[in-house]
Design a protein around this motif. Structure first.
Motif, PDB file in Angstrom:
ATOM      1  N   PRO A 118       2.448  17.396 -37.313  1.00 15.58           N
ATOM      2  CA  PRO A 118       1.392  16.522 -36.817  1.00 15.58           C
ATOM      3  C   PRO A 118       1.346  16.548 -35.284  1.00 15.58           C
ATOM      4  CG  PRO A 118       2.971  15.310 -38.197  1.00 15.58           C
ATOM      5  CD  PRO A 118       3.498  16.690 -38.009  1.00 15.58           C
ATOM      6  N   LYS A 119       0.269  16.039 -34.730  1.00 13.56           N
ATOM      7  CA  LYS A 119       0.122  15.926 -33.287  1.00 13.56           C
ATOM      8  C   LYS A 119       1.343  15.209 -32.715  1.00 13.56           C
ATOM      9  CE  LYS A 119      -3.031  13.870 -29.956  1.00 13.56           C
ATOM     10  NZ  LYS A 119      -4.287  13.142 -29.790  1.00 13.56           N
ATOM     11  N   HIS A 120       1.845  15.698 -31.582  1.00 11.70           N
ATOM     12  CA  HIS A 120       3.026  15.102 -30.971  1.00 11.70           C
ATOM     13  C   HIS A 120       2.962  15.271 -29.458  1.00 11.70           C
ATOM     14  CE1 HIS A 120       7.020  13.391 -31.264  1.00 11.70           C
ATOM     15  NE2 HIS A 120       7.364  14.194 -30.268  1.00 11.70           N
ATOM     16  N   ARG A 121       3.727  14.479 -28.741  1.00 15.91           N
ATOM     17  CA  ARG A 121       3.770  14.528 -27.271  1.00 15.91           C
ATOM     18  C   ARG A 121       4.866  15.485 -26.813  1.00 15.91           C
ATOM     19  NH1 ARG A 121       4.522   9.247 -23.465  1.00 15.91           N
ATOM     20  NH2 ARG A 121       6.657   9.863 -23.222  1.00 15.91           N
ATOM     21  N   TYR A 122       4.499  16.379 -25.888  1.00 20.39           N
ATOM     22  CA  TYR A 122       5.432  17.349 -25.315  1.00 20.39           C
ATOM     23  C   TYR A 122       5.353  17.315 -23.799  1.00 20.39           C
ATOM     24  CZ  TYR A 122       6.286  19.688 -29.760  1.00 20.39           C
ATOM     25  OH  TYR A 122       6.678  19.969 -31.032  1.00 20.39           O
ATOM     26  N   ALA A 123       6.483  17.572 -23.152  1.00 22.99           N
ATOM     27  CA  ALA A 123       6.480  17.870 -21.726  1.00 22.99           C
ATOM     28  C   ALA A 123       6.349  19.388 -21.654  1.00 22.99           C
ATOM     29  CB  ALA A 123       7.786  17.416 -21.085  1.00 22.99           C
ATOM     30  N   ALA A 124       5.579  19.882 -20.711  1.00 21.69           N
ATOM     31  CA  ALA A 124       5.314  21.317 -20.663  1.00 21.69           C
ATOM     32  C   ALA A 124       5.428  21.843 -19.241  1.00 21.69           C
ATOM     33  CB  ALA A 124       3.921  21.614 -21.204  1.00 21.69           C
ATOM     34  N   ALA A 137      13.063  27.224 -15.182  1.00 25.97           N
ATOM     35  CA  ALA A 137      11.920  26.460 -15.683  1.00 25.97           C
ATOM     36  C   ALA A 137      12.390  25.355 -16.630  1.00 25.97           C
ATOM     37  CB  ALA A 137      10.930  27.380 -16.389  1.00 25.97           C
ATOM     38  N   TYR A 138      13.358  25.671 -17.490  1.00 23.77           N
ATOM     39  CA  TYR A 138      13.913  24.646 -18.378  1.00 23.77           C
ATOM     40  C   TYR A 138      14.617  23.552 -17.571  1.00 23.77           C
ATOM     41  CZ  TYR A 138      12.978  26.765 -22.917  1.00 23.77           C
ATOM     42  OH  TYR A 138      12.360  27.239 -24.043  1.00 23.77           O
ATOM     43  N   GLN A 139      15.352  23.922 -16.542  1.00 20.06           N
ATOM     44  CA  GLN A 139      16.040  22.933 -15.707  1.00 20.06           C
ATOM     45  C   GLN A 139      15.035  22.034 -14.993  1.00 20.06           C
ATOM     46  OE1 GLN A 139      18.490  25.390 -13.239  1.00 20.06           O
ATOM     47  NE2 GLN A 139      20.087  25.616 -14.799  1.00 20.06           N
ATOM     48  N   THR A 140      13.964  22.623 -14.486  1.00 18.11           N
ATOM     49  CA  THR A 140      12.917  21.851 -13.818  1.00 18.11           C
ATOM     50  C   THR A 140      12.250  20.885 -14.794  1.00 18.11           C
ATOM     51  OG1 THR A 140      12.518  23.628 -12.237  1.00 18.11           O
ATOM     52  CG2 THR A 140      10.735  22.030 -12.543  1.00 18.11           C
ATOM     53  N   LEU A 141      11.969  21.374 -15.981  1.00 18.56           N
ATOM     54  CA  LEU A 141      11.349  20.524 -16.996  1.00 18.56           C
ATOM     55  C   LEU A 141      12.291  19.393 -17.413  1.00 18.56           C
ATOM     56  CD1 LEU A 141       8.818  20.104 -18.634  1.00 18.56           C
ATOM     57  CD2 LEU A 141       9.645  21.803 -20.262  1.00 18.56           C
ATOM     58  N   SER A 154      14.614  18.028 -15.520  1.00 13.99           N
ATOM     59  CA  SER A 154      14.621  17.080 -14.396  1.00 13.99           C
ATOM     60  C   SER A 154      13.360  16.224 -14.401  1.00 13.99           C
ATOM     61  CB  SER A 154      14.726  17.829 -13.063  1.00 13.99           C
ATOM     62  OG  SER A 154      15.962  18.456 -12.945  1.00 13.99           O
ATOM     63  N   PHE A 155      12.218  16.838 -14.636  1.00 17.32           N
ATOM     64  CA  PHE A 155      10.953  16.108 -14.703  1.00 17.32           C
ATOM     65  C   PHE A 155      11.023  15.028 -15.775  1.00 17.32           C
ATOM     66  CE2 PHE A 155       6.950  15.546 -16.971  1.00 17.32           C
ATOM     67  CZ  PHE A 155       6.117  15.101 -15.949  1.00 17.32           C
ATOM     68  N   MET A 156      11.577  15.389 -16.940  1.00 19.06           N
ATOM     69  CA  MET A 156      11.672  14.431 -18.039  1.00 19.06           C
ATOM     70  C   MET A 156      12.586  13.259 -17.672  1.00 19.06           C
ATOM     71  SD  MET A 156      11.733  17.032 -21.299  1.00 19.06           S
ATOM     72  CE  MET A 156      12.014  15.726 -22.499  1.00 19.06           C
ATOM     73  N   ARG A 157      13.731  13.568 -17.057  1.00 18.67           N
ATOM     74  CA  ARG A 157      14.663  12.496 -16.671  1.00 18.67           C
ATOM     75  C   ARG A 157      14.036  11.557 -15.653  1.00 18.67           C
ATOM     76  NH1 ARG A 157      18.490  14.903 -13.992  1.00 18.67           N
ATOM     77  NH2 ARG A 157      18.324  16.913 -14.964  1.00 18.67           N
ATOM     78  N   VAL A 158      13.415  12.103 -14.612  1.00 19.83           N
ATOM     79  CA  VAL A 158      12.808  11.301 -13.547  1.00 19.83           C
ATOM     80  C   VAL A 158      11.696  10.410 -14.103  1.00 19.83           C
ATOM     81  CG1 VAL A 158      11.315  11.490 -11.492  1.00 19.83           C
ATOM     82  CG2 VAL A 158      13.405  12.839 -11.654  1.00 19.83           C
ATOM     83  N   ASN A 159      10.978  10.899 -15.110  1.00 19.93           N
ATOM     84  CA  ASN A 159       9.842  10.164 -15.654  1.00 19.93           C
ATOM     85  C   ASN A 159      10.175   9.384 -16.926  1.00 19.93           C
ATOM     86  OD1 ASN A 159       7.386  10.854 -13.928  1.00 19.93           O
ATOM     87  ND2 ASN A 159       8.432  12.811 -14.185  1.00 19.93           N
TER      88      ASN A 159
END
Length: 75
Positions: free
Chosen positions: A14-20, A37-41, A43-48
């Motif tokens: 089903p539709k789901h939320r992803y960080a990209a 790129a995975y490390q940046t993503l 970090s983005f997830m942790r900060v947000n």
């Protein structure tokens, strides 16, 4: 879907939320660029305040070609 590639399983969810993250030239230096790129993503997830989930979803996937998109499932 109508398409079933021989020897491959098609996953549907089903539709789901992803960080990209988008990587323009991932294969020029793949052992540096893709993990970065995975490390940046991550970090983005942790900060947000986004939390990775694996429950009932495809937890992480990539699309590739000349460029690459990386997706990580969020709660």
């Amino acid at each position: 879907m109508g398409i079933q590639p021989e020897g491959l399983e098609i996953k549907v969810q089903p539709k789901h939320r992803y960080a990209a993250a988008h990587v323009e030239t991932p294969f020029e230096n793949p052992f540096v660029t893709i993990p970065s790129a995975y490390q940046t993503l991550d970090s983005f997830m942790r900060v947000n305040g986004l939390v990775h989930t694996e429950s009932g979803v495809i937890p992480c996937y990539e699309t590739n070609g000349e460029s690459m998109d990386i997706y990580i499932a969020c709660e």
